[in-house]
Design an enzyme around this catalytic site. Structure first.
Site, PDB file in Angstrom:
ATOM      1  N   GLN A   1      -0.335 -17.822   0.747  1.00 19.90           N
ATOM      2  CA  GLN A   1       0.613 -16.794   0.343  1.00 19.90           C
ATOM      3  C   GLN A   1       1.503 -16.324   1.498  1.00 19.90           C
ATOM      4  O   GLN A   1       1.893 -15.166   1.568  1.00 19.90           O
ATOM      5  CB  GLN A   1      -0.100 -15.598  -0.323  1.00 19.90           C
ATOM      6  CG  GLN A   1      -0.695 -15.999  -1.676  1.00 19.90           C
ATOM      7  CD  GLN A   1      -1.071 -14.822  -2.559  1.00 19.90           C
ATOM      8  OE1 GLN A   1      -1.416 -13.757  -2.064  1.00 19.90           O
ATOM      9  NE2 GLN A   1      -1.007 -15.023  -3.873  1.00 19.90           N
TER      10      GLN A   1
ATOM     11  N   LYS B   1      -0.998  -8.030   7.572  1.00 20.01           N
ATOM     12  CA  LYS B   1      -2.239  -7.364   7.178  1.00 20.01           C
ATOM     13  C   LYS B   1      -2.984  -6.780   8.383  1.00 20.01           C
ATOM     14  O   LYS B   1      -3.583  -5.714   8.289  1.00 20.01           O
ATOM     15  CB  LYS B   1      -3.134  -8.368   6.440  1.00 20.01           C
ATOM     16  CG  LYS B   1      -4.214  -7.685   5.626  1.00 20.01           C
ATOM     17  CD  LYS B   1      -4.942  -8.666   4.720  1.00 20.01           C
ATOM     18  CE  LYS B   1      -6.018  -7.947   3.898  1.00 20.01           C
ATOM     19  NZ  LYS B   1      -6.785  -8.889   3.075  1.00 20.01           N
TER      20      LYS B   1
END
Lengths: 583, 186
Positions: free
Chosen positions: A115, A164
């Site tokens: 992703q 992240k």
């Protein structure tokens, strides 16, 4: 106020400090820490959409109907790429959005991770600005700057890509600071130019205001000032699709919308005027038609906050760079101080000429007792809803143009439509965003069945949040505008412009726990519309309309304003080979 | 049969590419852009030119103010006066752009480019190359028995002229920096 916290917490804190109450989004691996923080608080509502494109359009609807920036939160990779259409839509229509995307951790960027997409690379041309934040310490300042950039100057969408690991790491949080940015577009117009415009207003014989979305974007005060100026001078006013509502449709100087499917009187006034005052519009090709025949004898003034809009398409004589509200204020000041002069005698003649054009009654259509004409459906919708606290969104196509022609808007921020990009699938999610911002209002999405199907998954969102959005679908089982062009330009060869295998919209509504209404008889229409309005919940209104109706008036591609078609009889061979390559 | 006759050199991004009002004369302009030295800023500038169909004749970029985090991009472009105005306005819209200067308008400006040229040959050609290099004030920065590398600085047309002269004398490779430019005077 400096505090240590995780990047994820910073995101939520910064949104709170920016006064955000609603976020439209969809979770995924790369934004889980932020979703965790959203779970732990109650100040910001998160609306779970069913597709990221829906999130962005919903945020656009929220932004256009409130004047505040819309906020979107989506994950990396497909989450971000699904947001691209919405970003482009917002860029072309100057809608302030702050889109937050998750990204793979910094140490994996460039490794074709799961992703992973080059989100800032992909969205660079479709955002006003974007950022990849690589350090938690920089996150808070970037978010605050993002809100500033999205809303200052010409508004637009911005995107912040947050890896992240940046969300997990801790850093220093700082609240919003004023003046930390070097980006401060000029808002005050040049007084010399403004005075020149006022002098032109004083003597003009055939002046016209040509107004656009910039008036709406400038805020409610700008619309107020515009109304004051228009009513004090008695100068007729037209608006682009994006500007509808900046001047009331019931106002006596109102000409209606201009452009490709604009009103005869508006386009003729644009063509024949001797002074054109463009306020917050951009000479889009839907407006100008053929450039070398565009309003050939007028002095043109252009008020725009974006210097690149000036002289981009049409050379203007009086360019004024500044915010519409500020400039209008100064125009009024100067005009009043110079004695409130206009050329009354000439203006009266001009108004008489316009009254003559009005008599053409360009929106006339042949009604039917057997089938519902789409124009009739919208006239009835207008009649039965106009007293309500009403917001209208649209999809893109014939129904959109008819809605612009037949619905009247008295105030700004009441009309949400995809103008620049022409995004089919915009209207439904936008209506969800509008309803979130105005829970008690009557929110109607005027749609075509083909457009509506493009984001129909948002029925789930409407049902989940019990949003009473009314989906008013003018169902002609055709891609009506495509069909119209194929009729005019491609020898009536209707290649793939019909809607095959349509769902039963009533059953579809019921499948989502909503209400479905089917109407095919003009005699039943009023009762059906009233039933839709009165139902407390989402409604899909399947309005079966005439299948082959064309949208008029129409300025054919490559033609001038005064060459517009008023009805079917005039359509044979009107577009020459040069015009047919234009869209 | 082509239906549309778009004028050559027309750079409109509108579908209605029929603009007679503006001058068609192509002008060459040197534009200096001061930008925040942040990742992606060059991509923004280049993306603007490619996305809107503008020309880039040369482009140079380097950090010029380390503490202030500023880089200077010098772009040489061609276009009609209206396109040049658009290019400057569009550059000004990019958020990390601090200043845009049209040195051709604000000038006179000093424009300099550096090039290095490898010339391979022997005998008379080699002697002639060296002699011409001297006339052009080019320096020899590498030499073997069969080749020279010359370093030359100057306005782009001077470098063009030198390269033309070197071609029959064994020009093998050339590398150019693109134009760097500053306004003259204070």
């Amino acid at each position: 106020m400096t505090r240590e916290m995780t990047g994820a917490k910073m995101v939520v804190q910064a949104l709170k400090d920016q006064g955000v109450d609603t976020v439209f989004g969809y979770p995924g691996g790369a934004v889980l820490p932020i979703y965790d923080e959203i779970f732990l608080q109650n100040d910001i509502r998160h609306i779970l959409v069913r597709h990221e494109q829906g999130a962005v359009h919903a945020a656009e609807g929220y932004a256009r109907s409130t004047g505040k920036p819309g906020v979107v939160l989506v994950t990396s990779g497909p989450g971000a790429t699904n947001a691209v259409t919405g970003l482009t839509d917002a860029l072309l229509d100057s809608i302030p959005l702050v889109v937050l995307t998750g990204q793979v951790p910094t140490f994996m960027i460039g490794s074709d991770a799961f992703q992973e997409a080059d989100t800032v690379g992909i969205t660079r041309p479709c955002t006003k600005h974007n950022w990849l934040v690589k350090e938690t310490d920089a996150l808070a300042a970037t978010i605050h700057e993002a809100f500033h950039v999205a809303t200052a100057g010409r508004p637009g969408p911005v995107l912040i890509d947050i890896p992240k690991d940046v969300q997990f790491a801790t850093g220093e949080y700082n609240g919003p600071k004023s003046n930390s940015s070097h980006y401060h577009p000029r808002v005050k117009g040049d007084l010399e130019e403004i005075t020149e415009l006022v002098a032109a207003i004083e003597t003009a014989e055939r002046p016209v205001f040509y107004t656009g979305g910039g008036v709406i974007n400038s805020g409610a005060a700008a619309s107020q000032l515009l109304r004051e100026l228009v009513d004090a001078t008695g100068i007729p006013i037209t608006s682009t699709l994006m500007g509808l509502g900046c001047y009331p449709a019931s106002g006596k100087n109102w000409l209606g919308m201009l452009g490709m499917h604009g009103l005869y009187e508006a386009n003729m006034a644009m063509h024949d005027c001797d002074l054109m005052i463009n306020i917050g519009a951009r000479f889009d090709d839907r407006i100008t038609g053929r450039i070398d025949a565009f309003s050939p004898n007028s002095v043109k003034a252009h008020i725009d906050i974006d210097p690149s809009s000036i002289n981009k398409v049409i050379r203007v004589d009086i360019p004024i760079v500044g915010d519409v509200g500020h400039v209008l204020e100064d125009i009024l000041k100067v005009w009043k101080s110079r004695g409130r002069k206009v050329n009354r005698e000439a203006l009266a003649k001009w108004q008489a000429q316009i009254a003559d054009w009005r008599k053409v009654n360009c929106l006339a259509y042949t009604n039917s007792e057997k089938t519902i004409k789409p124009q009739y459906a919208l006239q009835r919708l207008e009649e039965l809803t106009k007293g309500h606290d009403r917001y209208v969104t649209t999809e893109v196509g014939q129904h959109q143009m008819w809605a612009a022609q037949f619905l009247g808007f008295e105030d700004p921020n009441r009309w949400m439509t995809s103008g620049g990009l022409g995004t089919m699938g915009y209207g439904f999610p936008a209506s969800i965003g509008v309803q979130m911002a105005h829970p008690d209002a009557l929110v109607i999405n005027v749609a075509g069945e083909a457009s509506w199907l493009m984001n129909m998954q948002e029925m789930g969102t409407a049902a989940q949040y019990r949003l009473p959005v009314k989906q008013f679908i003018l169902n002609n089982e055709r891609l009506g505008m495509v069909r119209q062009w194929q009729e005019l330009l491609h020898g009536e060869r209707y290649s793939h412009s019909w809607s095959e295998s349509l769902p039963d919209f009533v059953k579809l509504a019921e499948a989502f726990g909503a209400k479905g209404i089917l109407c095919s008889d003009p005699a039943d229409l009023d009762d059906a519309i009233i039933e839709m309005i009165e139902y407390d919940g989402p409604v899909i209104f399947d309005c079966l309309v005439e299948k082959h109706e064309n949208c008029f008036p129409m300025i054919p591609s490559g033609k001038a304003h005064n060459e517009m078609l008023l009805g079917e009889a005039e359509t044979q061979g009107v577009i020459d080979s040069k015009g047919s390559v234009l869209v | 049969m082509s239906a549309l006759h778009i004028k050559k050199g027309s750079t409109s991004h509108s579908a209605y590419n029929l603009r007679p009002n503006f001058s068609d004369v192509q002008e060459r302009h040197t534009i200096a852009v001061l930008v925040e030295n942040e990742p992606g800023v060059l991509a923004r500038v280049i993306g603007l030119f490619s996305g809107r169909g503008y020309n880039i004749e040369s482009l140079t970029v380097a950090e010029v103010d380390h503490t202030g985090h500023l880089s200077r991009i010098t772009i040489v472009t061609t276009g009609t006066p209206q396109v040049i105005e658009q290019i400057k306005a569009q550059l000004g819209r990019i958020i990390p752009v601090h200043e845009v200067h049209d040195l051709t308008v604000e000038g006179p400006a000093v424009e300099r480019e550096l090039a290095i040229l490898k010339v391979v040959g022997d005998g008379d050609k080699r002697v002639e190359a060296l002699r011409l290099a001297d006339i052009f004030r080019a320096n020899v920065v590498d030499s073997t028995l069969g080749s020279f590398i010359f370093e030359i600085t100057g306005a782009p047309d001077k470098i063009d002229a030198f390269a033309e002269l070197m071609r029959p004398l064994g020009l093998a490779e050339i590398a150019r920096t693109g134009v760097a430019a500053l306004l003259r005077g204070e």
